[in-house]
Design a protein around this motif. Structure first.
Motif, short mmCIF file in Angstrom:
data_model
loop_
_atom_site.label_atom_id
_atom_site.label_comp_id
_atom_site.label_asym_id
_atom_site.label_seq_id
_atom_site.Cartn_x
_atom_site.Cartn_y
_atom_site.Cartn_z
N LYS A 64 87.52 38.07 -96.48
CA LYS A 64 87.73 37.93 -94.48
C LYS A 64 86.33 37.41 -94.58
N CYS A 99 90.71 27.50 -90.04
CA CYS A 99 89.61 28.06 -89.90
C CYS A 99 88.57 28.68 -90.62
N ARG A 133 87.30 31.21 -85.61
CA ARG A 133 88.42 32.47 -85.44
C ARG A 133 89.89 32.59 -86.03
N VAL A 135 93.81 32.86 -88.33
CA VAL A 135 93.82 32.76 -89.94
C VAL A 135 94.80 30.99 -90.65
N SER A 137 96.52 30.14 -94.67
CA SER A 137 96.41 30.32 -96.05
C SER A 137 96.72 29.60 -97.31
N HIS A 165 94.53 33.60 -98.69
CA HIS A 165 94.66 33.73 -97.26
C HIS A 165 93.45 34.23 -96.55
N THR A 167 91.24 35.00 -93.82
CA THR A 167 91.28 35.69 -92.37
C THR A 167 89.70 35.67 -91.62
#
Length: 301
Positions: A64, A99, A133, A135, A137, A165, A167
């Motif tokens: 993240k 992202c 910005r 999300v 995977s 993942h 973020t």
């Protein structure tokens, strides 16, 4: 990057040429073709078995992040065969555009290894840059390897034990949370960030130099001829809720499909991203002051 001779058809062609050279007793051509035959044969066999018995484990850390910061993943590689790896590329199969993006100098997100010896284990930390910005995977990896000449390259896809993942939060900007707090309440903030409720008097104390004139208890002064200062109730704002009005950031567009026309609602992405950055930055600043921040995203037709 794969030569046409690195395979059964190409090797068969070289074998025919070698037989022809031997039949016509062309010793020089016979030697060159034989050398090329073994070169392409070794290249083909090397590429076929380069990715056999390769153990690869990915552990994600700090997945993240904010745009522009780095995300790190730990890669553990083990070559469990006698054949060494001259080179190995590990590519994360993430959608494009995504992202996240490769670190500087790389064409894709992943890592590269060189000269992995037989039964050698390598641990490597790979940096991935967060760009916008969103999300995304990654559940599969693509492994590429081959000979040192680049004549033959093979690829295999591996499924990760646990998907990665990523973020990436909205970009942070400089914001001042004080106007937001003042807009939400009529309370007055002091230097410590606490808010004074002028309607609630906690107690009184003796007046001291520097006290505000509006805090003097004029009633007690008129009644007992004593100069006292009101100590008002201190409050701390601990909860703030943002409600995103998505309809204000959208527009309608007429789309024609054949003979049918439909109205499609779309988001003004640039303005929407600026708004999200402002909200996210306020949430971070308010959180640093101990304020619990919640977010409501209502649906709209």
């Amino acid at each position: 990057r794969k030569s046409n001779f690195s395979g059964i058809p190409g090797l068969a062609v070289l074998a025919v040429i070698f037989a022809a050279a031997a039949y016509f007793k062309l010793a020089a051509a016979e030697g060159i073709v034989l050398a090329l035959f073994f070169l392409f044969l070794i290249s083909w066999l090397w590429a076929r078995h380069a990715l056999d018995r390769i153990d690869l484990h990915i552990r994600g850390k700090d997945l993240k992040a904010f745009p522009g910061s780095s995300i790190y993943t730990d890669i553990q590689l083990q070559n469990r065969k006698l054949l060494p790896l001259l080179w190995l590329d590990v590519k994360f199969d993430v959608p494009f555009p995504s992202c996240v993006a490769p670190s500087e100098g790389r064409s894709s997100a992943g890592a590269s290894f060189a000269w992995v010896l037989p039964f050698q284990s390598i641990e490597h930390r790979q940096k991935i840059v967060s760009v916008r910005r969103g999300v995304c995977s990654c559940s599969t990896l693509t492994l590429s390897s081959g000979d040192g000449f680049g004549l033959s390259v093979s690829e295999k896809q591996r499924t990760l034990e646990a998907p990665l993942h990523f973020t990436v939060f909205p970009a942070l900007i400089e914001v001042d949370p004080a106007p937001v707090m003042r807009h939400m309440t009529e309370l007055e903030a002091d230097k410590k960030g606490l808010y004074t409720d002028n309607t609630l008097i906690q107690t009184t104390r003796a007046y001291s130099a520097g006290d505000s004139v509006k805090d003097i208890n004029w009633r007690m002064l008129a009644k007992e001829d004593r100069l006292l200062t009101n100590v008002r109730e201190k409050l701390s704002m601990r909860r703030v809720c943002f409600v995103l009005d998505l309809e204000s950031w959208s527009y309608s567009e007429e789309v024609t499909e054949g003979a049918q026309k439909t109205i499609v609602w779309r988001i003004e992405e640039y303005s929407f991203e600026k708004m999200l950055s402002a909200v996210a930055s306020l949430a971070v600043r308010l959180g640093e002051q101990g304020v619990l921040v919640s977010l409501v995203v209502p649906t709209y037709s």
